[in-house]
Design a protein around this motif. Structure first.
Motif, PDB file in Angstrom:
ATOM      1  N   VAL A 179       0.812  -0.923  -0.081  1.00  0.00           N
ATOM      2  CA  VAL A 179      -0.079   0.126  -0.053  1.00  0.00           C
ATOM      3  C   VAL A 179       0.709   1.213   0.019  1.00  0.00           C
ATOM      4  N   ALA A 180       0.146   2.427  -0.553  1.00  0.00           N
ATOM      5  CA  ALA A 180       0.954   3.464  -0.661  1.00  0.00           C
ATOM      6  C   ALA A 180       1.624   4.425   0.673  1.00  0.00           C
ATOM      7  N   GLY A 181       2.808   4.228   0.609  1.00  0.00           N
ATOM      8  CA  GLY A 181       3.510   5.009   1.617  1.00  0.00           C
ATOM      9  C   GLY A 181       3.555   6.331   1.712  1.00  0.00           C
ATOM     10  N   SER A 182       3.562   6.914   0.456  1.00  0.00           N
ATOM     11  CA  SER A 182       3.327   8.254   0.307  1.00  0.00           C
ATOM     12  C   SER A 182       2.077   8.986   0.498  1.00  0.00           C
ATOM     13  N   THR A 183       1.048   8.114   0.886  1.00  0.00           N
ATOM     14  CA  THR A 183      -0.231   8.557   1.218  1.00  0.00           C
ATOM     15  C   THR A 183      -0.360   8.948   2.759  1.00  0.00           C
ATOM     16  N   LEU A 184       0.635   8.219   3.556  1.00  0.00           N
ATOM     17  CA  LEU A 184       0.335   8.173   4.967  1.00  0.00           C
ATOM     18  C   LEU A 184       0.925   9.721   5.375  1.00  0.00           C
ATOM     19  N   THR A 185       0.065   9.873   6.451  1.00  0.00           N
ATOM     20  CA  THR A 185       0.517  11.518   6.850  1.00  0.00           C
ATOM     21  C   THR A 185       0.819  11.577   8.292  1.00  0.00           C
ATOM     22  N   ALA A 186       1.652  12.253   8.757  1.00  0.00           N
ATOM     23  CA  ALA A 186       2.315  12.427  10.195  1.00  0.00           C
ATOM     24  C   ALA A 186       1.044  13.251  11.028  1.00  0.00           C
ATOM     25  N   GLN A 187       0.214  13.910  10.366  1.00  0.00           N
ATOM     26  CA  GLN A 187      -0.946  14.557  11.002  1.00  0.00           C
ATOM     27  C   GLN A 187      -2.020  13.526  11.200  1.00  0.00           C
ATOM     28  N   GLN A 188      -2.474  13.230  12.432  1.00  0.00           N
ATOM     29  CA  GLN A 188      -3.456  12.540  12.893  1.00  0.00           C
ATOM     30  C   GLN A 188      -3.061  10.885  12.192  1.00  0.00           C
ATOM     31  N   PRO A 189      -1.951  10.331  12.746  1.00  0.00           N
ATOM     32  CA  PRO A 189      -1.470   9.087  12.162  1.00  0.00           C
ATOM     33  C   PRO A 189      -2.413   7.997  12.118  1.00  0.00           C
ATOM     34  N   GLU A 190      -3.489   8.106  13.067  1.00  0.00           N
ATOM     35  CA  GLU A 190      -4.559   7.018  13.334  1.00  0.00           C
ATOM     36  C   GLU A 190      -5.293   6.892  11.893  1.00  0.00           C
ATOM     37  N   ASN A 191      -5.555   8.128  11.121  1.00  0.00           N
ATOM     38  CA  ASN A 191      -6.185   7.917  10.082  1.00  0.00           C
ATOM     39  C   ASN A 191      -5.547   7.085   9.159  1.00  0.00           C
ATOM     40  N   ASN A 192      -4.093   6.880   9.202  1.00  0.00           N
ATOM     41  CA  ASN A 192      -3.362   6.014   8.289  1.00  0.00           C
ATOM     42  C   ASN A 192      -3.884   4.553   8.394  1.00  0.00           C
ATOM     43  N   VAL A 193      -4.575   4.117   9.324  1.00  0.00           N
ATOM     44  CA  VAL A 193      -5.129   2.613   9.626  1.00  0.00           C
ATOM     45  C   VAL A 193      -6.219   2.301   8.422  1.00  0.00           C
ATOM     46  N   VAL A 194      -6.991   3.678   8.382  1.00  0.00           N
ATOM     47  CA  VAL A 194      -8.198   3.655   7.410  1.00  0.00           C
ATOM     48  C   VAL A 194      -7.565   3.696   5.973  1.00  0.00           C
ATOM     49  N   ARG A 195      -6.709   4.425   5.763  1.00  0.00           N
ATOM     50  CA  ARG A 195      -6.055   4.502   4.356  1.00  0.00           C
ATOM     51  C   ARG A 195      -5.547   3.272   3.961  1.00  0.00           C
ATOM     52  N   SER A 207       2.528   0.368   8.143  1.00  0.00           N
ATOM     53  CA  SER A 207       1.770   0.650   9.763  1.00  0.00           C
ATOM     54  C   SER A 207       1.520   2.129   9.904  1.00  0.00           C
ATOM     55  N   LYS A 208       0.885   2.416  10.831  1.00  0.00           N
ATOM     56  CA  LYS A 208       0.179   3.744  10.919  1.00  0.00           C
ATOM     57  C   LYS A 208       1.362   4.882  11.045  1.00  0.00           C
ATOM     58  N   ASP A 209       2.285   4.447  11.410  1.00  0.00           N
ATOM     59  CA  ASP A 209       3.571   5.378  12.117  1.00  0.00           C
ATOM     60  C   ASP A 209       4.567   5.602  11.091  1.00  0.00           C
ATOM     61  N   GLU A 210       4.244   5.184  10.049  1.00  0.00           N
ATOM     62  CA  GLU A 210       5.638   5.247   9.010  1.00  0.00           C
ATOM     63  C   GLU A 210       5.923   6.501   8.379  1.00  0.00           C
ATOM     64  N   ALA A 211       4.866   7.435   8.642  1.00  0.00           N
ATOM     65  CA  ALA A 211       5.193   8.842   8.276  1.00  0.00           C
ATOM     66  C   ALA A 211       6.179   9.447   9.421  1.00  0.00           C
ATOM     67  N   LEU A 212       6.344   8.933  10.387  1.00  0.00           N
ATOM     68  CA  LEU A 212       7.023   9.172  11.446  1.00  0.00           C
ATOM     69  C   LEU A 212       8.347   8.779  11.608  1.00  0.00           C
ATOM     70  N   SER A 213       8.135   7.365  11.569  1.00  0.00           N
ATOM     71  CA  SER A 213       9.718   6.539  11.789  1.00  0.00           C
ATOM     72  C   SER A 213       9.370   5.191  11.350  1.00  0.00           C
ATOM     73  N   LEU A 214      10.467   4.495  11.540  1.00  0.00           N
ATOM     74  CA  LEU A 214      10.168   2.750  11.453  1.00  0.00           C
ATOM     75  C   LEU A 214       9.189   2.342  12.218  1.00  0.00           C
ATOM     76  N   GLN A 240      -2.392  14.326  19.890  1.00  0.00           N
ATOM     77  CA  GLN A 240      -1.646  13.501  20.983  1.00  0.00           C
ATOM     78  C   GLN A 240      -0.273  12.928  20.149  1.00  0.00           C
ATOM     79  N   ALA A 241       0.732  13.154  20.967  1.00  0.00           N
ATOM     80  CA  ALA A 241       2.000  12.601  20.573  1.00  0.00           C
ATOM     81  C   ALA A 241       1.896  10.862  20.398  1.00  0.00           C
ATOM     82  N   VAL A 242       2.668  10.411  19.347  1.00  0.00           N
ATOM     83  CA  VAL A 242       2.626   9.029  19.097  1.00  0.00           C
ATOM     84  C   VAL A 242       3.750   8.452  19.286  1.00  0.00           C
ATOM     85  N   PRO A 243       4.047   7.302  20.190  1.00  0.00           N
ATOM     86  CA  PRO A 243       4.981   6.662  20.453  1.00  0.00           C
ATOM     87  C   PRO A 243       5.841   6.214  19.156  1.00  0.00           C
ATOM     88  N   VAL A 244       7.073   6.555  18.965  1.00  0.00           N
ATOM     89  CA  VAL A 244       7.768   6.244  17.794  1.00  0.00           C
ATOM     90  C   VAL A 244       9.065   5.110  18.067  1.00  0.00           C
TER      91      VAL A 244
END
Length: 547
Positions: free
Chosen positions: A324-340, A360-367, A469-473
């Motif tokens: 699935v498309a990594g470039s569509t994942l967002t650092a903002q509201q990363p929980e939305n990435n689960v839906v994408r 994974s939902k946090d890939e716009a932020l880190s591994l 909210q801050a997301v654990p990375v």
């Protein structure tokens, strides 16, 4: 009875015989209301357009899928992409994911490994283990697959310019485990043309790079017949900003170049074509993505049949992995990435993928953390076991919208293929920067639509929030780098240096005289020659692209 009615009856008869040998996952599939689900839904009457463009699953032109029972017989391989830090740390993540129900491995290598530098090379400074696992010698590969039998697991390796070295190490580890190379299963990406177009981890100029690829085709045909020799990748072309049409067209153009190069080398197309695999992106436009996968199968079947006169049915089948498309994942509201990710994965499944990675939902932020990697895997499992989309073949086949989109994507992609053919093929088009320019223009237009709010990205340019909210990375332990370098130094001290130097000389000689490079490279990795030493030997002969 017209010819297609007869074809359909023959297909059903063959299917019954096949199911006797390999039963489907259930004897009867039903909806939640206990309505029985048929294996395949077809029109009451067939016309010639249906026969030529859509057909039956497992039959030319494969629009409805390459297997006659698709997911009723076997689900796709759930292959999560993973790798970070040292081989030991990545091995722990692999074993965790296998315990969670993952059915295949997919290795992410760090940037020094991807461009053929050892971890202690000055060029590697700051990059060791950052975006993938560091592999310097066979010893690292042994640690990477510790307690994982290569006779039981299928492994995909995202490696391109030094693909022959990593494949050699994989074969050597298998032999040490008592697994013959004829039994290993998996894929090396090995697609250098898309590196020049979209990704950038190339080493050598195009011509010797193409030679390395065809050497692998030739070697694996005889010695690793169950291993996929290449994964021709539209994924990175799309991540660089292409449209779905460009992804489809440029991927197939590159595929044509690889097949032509192998045929020109004298290989029998039906000997190597069944082990060609593809890798596509699962993007946001749900129905367009489904249509893209269906069009890709149909186009490839015709290319192989008409252009290359392939005879085996497996030579005509486009088998593909989807991420699935990594470039569509967002650092903002990363929980939305689960839906994408869920929507993109569903499109891949409805398009008939053979293998799938969900980001994974946090890939716009880190591994990804272990928790987010588990949620990504669970997304696939929910689609597979709870959604019901796997209970009938190609459930959207025959939809007016899907079939029209499939036709349109094919038409537009075919225009690109004609243009590239006029230019002299994909290698020439890459050298003239044609595909690169087309992708840059598409990316520019997409960005303008985003900035002008013609296209909406939830949480980014609309429906934003100020109380996120801050997301654990995940954070890498920097001590892993010194551990990696220390292990490499110890390996160099303990090996037979004279034997290593003799092997490197053999590689240089093979590079100069045109003989197959896989044999001396395998011999070198068994003596614990490093990836940097082997790639530098080839650099001395081939040069570097761009220098």
């Amino acid at each position: 009875m017209d010819s297609f009615d007869q074809t359909y009856q023959e297909w059903q008869h063959k299917l019954k015989e096949q199911i006797k040998k390999r039963p489907e996952r259930k004897e009867v599939f039903k909806t939640s209301s206990h309505i029985e689900i048929e294996r395949l839904y077809v029109p009451d009457k067939f016309d010639s357009a249906y026969k030529d463009k859509i057909g039956l699953p497992g039959e030319f032109p494969y629009t409805r899928g390459i297997q006659p029972t698709m997911y009723r017989g076997k689900l796709w391989t759930m292959r999560q992409y993973a790798g970070f830090g040292s081989a030991r740390e990545t091995n722990k993540r692999f074993r965790y994911l296998l315990e969670q129900g993952q059915t295949g491995l997919s290795v992410a290598f760090d940037l020094p490994t991807q461009i053929g530098y050892d971890s202690d090379d000055p060029m590697s400074l700051g990059e060791v283990g950052k975006v993938g696992v560091a592999i310097d010698t066979l010893e690292d590969m042994e640690l990477l697959f510790d307690q994982i039998s290569l006779g039981d697991v299928s492994t995909s390796m995202t490696i391109n310019a030094p693909a022959s070295v990593l494949l050699a190490m994989y074969i050597a580890v298998a032999e040490k485990q008592g697994v013959d190379s004829s039994q290993i299963k998996g894929t090396i990406q090995n697609d250098i043309l898309k590196e020049y177009i979209a990704r950038g981890t190339y080493i050598y100029p195009p011509e010797p790079s193409m030679r390395l690829i065809t050497d692998i085709f030739e070697y694996c045909t005889d010695h690793a017949p169950s291993f996929n020799t290449i994964s021709i990748s539209g994924y990175h072309i799309r991540e660089a900003g292409s449209t779905a049409v460009q992804e489809l067209a440029f991927t197939l153009a590159n595929a044509i170049a690889y097949v032509q190069a192998a045929v020109d080398k004298g290989l029998d197309v039906d000997a190597f074509a069944p082990r060609l695999a593809f890798f596509f992106n699962g993007h946001n436009d749900f129905f367009e993505e489904i249509a893209k996968f269906r069009a890709a199968r149909r186009m490839w079947a015709s290319i192989m049949k008409d252009r290359f006169q392939a005879k085996k049915s497996k030579s005509l089948m486009l088998r593909f992995h989807t991420q699935v498309a990594g470039s569509t994942l967002t650092a903002q509201q990363p929980e939305n990435n689960v839906v994408r990710v869920s929507l993109q994965a569903m499109a891949a499944v409805l398009g008939g993928t053979q293998s799938l990675h969900t980001n994974s939902k946090d890939e716009a932020l880190s591994l990804p953390t272990e928790e987010s990697a588990r949620i990504a895997l669970r997304t696939q499992q929910i689609i597979a076991y709870e959604s019901g989309v796997t209970n009938t073949i190609d459930p959207l086949g025959g939809s007016y919208y899907i079939e029209t989109l499939t036709d349109k994507l094919e038409e537009e992609a075919q225009r690109y293929l004609y243009r590239i053919e006029e230019m002299g093929g994909a290698v020439r088009a890459v050298q003239e920067q044609y595909m690169q320019r087309e992708i840059r223009q598409a990316a520019y237009e997409a960005q303008k639509k985003l900035e002008g709010e013609e296209d909406i990205v939830v949480g980014v340019n609309r429906f934003t929030s100020t109380d996120e909210q801050a997301v654990p990375v995940m954070k890498l332990d920097e001590a892993l780098v010194s551990e990696q370098v220390g292990r490499l130094e110890a390996c160099r001290k303990s090996r037979n240096q004279e034997a290593v130097e003799a092997c490197l000389a053999d590689i240089k000689q093979a590079a100069l005289n045109g003989s197959n490079l896989m044999f001396p490279i395998i011999a070198a990795v068994k003596e614990y020659a490093s990836i940097g030493e082997i790639c530098h030997t080839l650099r001395d002969v081939f040069g570097e692209f761009g220098n």
